[in-house]
Write an enzyme that holds these catalytic residues in place. Structure first.
Site, short mmCIF file in Angstrom:
data_model
loop_
_atom_site.label_atom_id
_atom_site.label_comp_id
_atom_site.label_asym_id
_atom_site.label_seq_id
_atom_site.Cartn_x
_atom_site.Cartn_y
_atom_site.Cartn_z
N ARG A 77 0.82 -1.22 0.00
CA ARG A 77 0.00 0.00 0.00
C ARG A 77 0.85 1.27 0.00
O ARG A 77 0.43 2.33 -0.45
CB ARG A 77 -0.96 -0.01 1.20
CG ARG A 77 -2.06 0.99 1.04
CD ARG A 77 -3.14 1.02 2.13
NE ARG A 77 -3.24 -0.06 3.03
CZ ARG A 77 -2.74 -0.04 4.28
NH1 ARG A 77 -2.09 1.01 4.73
NH2 ARG A 77 -2.90 -1.09 5.07
N TYR A 131 -15.62 22.00 -10.97
CA TYR A 131 -16.04 20.67 -11.44
C TYR A 131 -17.14 20.14 -10.51
O TYR A 131 -16.98 20.15 -9.28
CB TYR A 131 -14.81 19.77 -11.43
CG TYR A 131 -15.02 18.34 -11.84
CD1 TYR A 131 -15.57 18.01 -13.06
CD2 TYR A 131 -14.63 17.31 -10.99
CE1 TYR A 131 -15.74 16.69 -13.44
CE2 TYR A 131 -14.78 15.98 -11.35
CZ TYR A 131 -15.35 15.68 -12.58
OH TYR A 131 -15.52 14.37 -12.95
N LYS A 228 -6.63 12.50 -17.35
CA LYS A 228 -6.72 13.30 -18.59
C LYS A 228 -5.36 13.31 -19.31
O LYS A 228 -4.99 12.32 -19.92
CB LYS A 228 -7.21 14.71 -18.27
CG LYS A 228 -8.29 14.80 -17.21
CD LYS A 228 -9.57 14.10 -17.56
CE LYS A 228 -10.56 14.22 -16.40
NZ LYS A 228 -11.63 13.29 -16.44
C1 LIG Z 1 -11.45 19.55 -14.01
C2 LIG Z 1 -11.57 18.13 -13.54
N1 LIG Z 1 -11.07 17.82 -12.34
C3 LIG Z 1 -11.17 16.57 -11.85
C4 LIG Z 1 -11.78 15.58 -12.57
C5 LIG Z 1 -11.93 14.22 -11.96
O1 LIG Z 1 -11.06 13.28 -12.47
P1 LIG Z 1 -11.43 11.72 -12.43
O2 LIG Z 1 -12.45 11.51 -13.49
O3 LIG Z 1 -10.13 11.06 -12.68
O4 LIG Z 1 -11.95 11.42 -11.07
C6 LIG Z 1 -12.31 15.85 -13.83
C7 LIG Z 1 -12.95 14.79 -14.63
O5 LIG Z 1 -13.61 15.01 -15.62
C8 LIG Z 1 -12.21 17.17 -14.32
O6 LIG Z 1 -12.74 17.52 -15.51
#
Ligand SMILES: Cc1ncc(COP(=O)(O)O)c(C=O)c1O
Length: 412
Positions: A77, A131, A228
């Site tokens: 871990r 978000y 991303k």
């Molecule tokens: C700006 C932003 N932050 C965080 C996230 C979250 O990432 P994850 O999908 O890996 O949890 C996203 C996902 O679309 C996002 O667009």
């Protein structure tokens, strides 16, 4: 006598481990995390899979438990060289940072970072453009634990000072904002935060440290949804938080307490993706701007929400603070309704319909900021669409958008 390397220790993989700080971004992307003791001289750090780590005897096991586990095999871990290599490579991109913790998703990274700095009774400031799952974590989970959230206009800048109360503990930023792409005046907000002794957190997923080196700009905890651009191939979920020396131990102990860990296979794919992030991002950025400018000239489009264009709030700040743009932006239709928007998206051939972004392929999604916002009002001439511009040929993408726009014009 022949020429020798300037640094006799330096030979590709030996430039890592903090020895690459004087190089530029592209070189740090290539060399980061490739310590010979982790790679065993294989170019990219291989997959070290482990749960159990074996000890020679009980004394060694007990001794191990009393010592710091950073970059030391202890139990699966706590990671293996595969995860340490990616974390170190991400830290190398943030001058002034101490270290990076990896998480199984971007949302896990956001929630761990917030839990590391907030306690019951604290208030968090969140931009109204944040978000949506970040908003949900604050108004749902954090609220249950006695932490309140105040939403602010993302364009507030130094005016954030007026929103700070005795209980305010942290200011969260996301620039440009999810869905609507307002650019925040991060230096102004950071200056106010420092004056009041507040912690600053930034969701830097859109820009990555390549376009906005957050720690250097004064942010305390910078967050990436590695899902991303770091991974870049739409096939792994992962997140990261990179911390200043002051906050690293707090972030680390909170994250371990939450049991956060990522699979070595995923970390390996993350490292693999990271090596090409610079060239991918440059191409995403170039193609997206070309397409954004083309859309701007179309009568069906009222406004393009691309941070580099002056139709986007904060574009002056964008040109001042960012080294470039990535491949995600939005636009607002000149009139129309839910149905015409769906007809447009459905008519696209090259753009997939689905969540996420940052991969090699283009995507289109409907966005409805008016359903989410609480501190500001989203007023628009028509429905909005978000486009992730992939690595396809730009002319092909434009032709696809053109035929889909023609489709809605000729709709019965
Ligand atoms: C700006 C932003 N932050 C965080 C996230 C979250 O990432 P994850 O999908 O890996 O949890 C996203 C996902 O679309 C996002 O667009």
């Amino acid at each position: 006598m022949g020429c020798r390397p300037r640094n006799p220790e330096a030979k590709g993989d030996r430039v890592s481990g903090g020895n690459n700080k004087h190089y530029r971004d592209a070189t740090r992307l290539v060399t980061g995390g490739r310590r010979p003791e982790w790679t065993q001289r294989i170019v990219n750090p291989p997959v070290w899979r482990a749960s159990t780590i074996l000890y020679d005897n009980v004394a060694q096991l007990r001794d191990s438990a009393t010592r710091d586990t950073h970059h030391r095999l202890f139990y699966g871990r706590k990671g293996t060289p595969t995860q340490w290599a990616l974390a170190e490579a991400l830290t190398d991109l943030e001058p002034g940072a101490e270290a990076t913790f990896l998480y199984p998703s971007g949302v896990a990274a956001i929630s761990a970072a917030l839990l590391a700095v907030l306690s019951p009774g604290d208030e968090l400031l969140l931009p109204d453009s944040v978000y949506d799952p970040t908003r949900g974590f604050a108004t749902g989970f954090l609220k249950r634990f006695g932490i309140t959230t105040r939403f602010y206009d993302p364009t507030v800048g130094a005016g954030i000072a007026d929103l700070i109360s005795d209980t305010t503990r942290a200011i969260f930023m996301e620039s440009p904002g999810s869905l609507t792409f307002e650019v925040q005046d991060i230096p102004a907000i950071v200056a106010v935060a420092k004056e009041h002794g507040l912690v600053t957190l930034l969701d830097n997923t859109w820009a990555t440290p390549l376009l906005f080196p957050a720690i250097e700009k004064g942010i305390d905890l910078t967050i990436l949804a590695c899902t991303k651009y770091v991974v870049g191939h739409s096939d792994v979920m992962m997140g990261s938080v990179t911390a200043t020396p002051e906050l690293w131990q707090t972030l680390r102990s909170t994250s371990f307490a939450l049991g956060q860990t990522v699979s070595p296979d995923d970390a390996w794919l993350g490292s693999r993706g990271l090596r090409t992030m610079g060239v991918r991002l440059a191409q995403h950025g170039k193609s997206a701007l070309t397409i954004a400018q083309w859309l701007q000239s179309r009568p069906e489009v009222a406004r393009v929400l691309h941070p580099a264009l002056d139709t986007c709030p904060g574009s002056d700040i964008f040109h001042r603070d960012f080294k470039g743009a990535s491949g995600l932006f939005g636009f607002v239709f000149n009139g129309g309704d839910e149905e015409s928007r769906a007809a447009f998206i459905d008519a696209l051939d090259l753009f997939g319909i689905g969540y996420s972004w940052g991969g090699f392929e283009s995507l289109a999604t409907p966005v409805d900021p008016q359903r989410i916002r609480t501190a500001t009002r989203w007023e628009a001439e028509g429905p909005a669409v978000r486009l992730q511009i992939g690595l396809e040929d730009t002319d092909d993408l434009i032709a696809d958008l053109e035929q889909a726009l023609a489709c809605i014009r000729t709709r019965p």
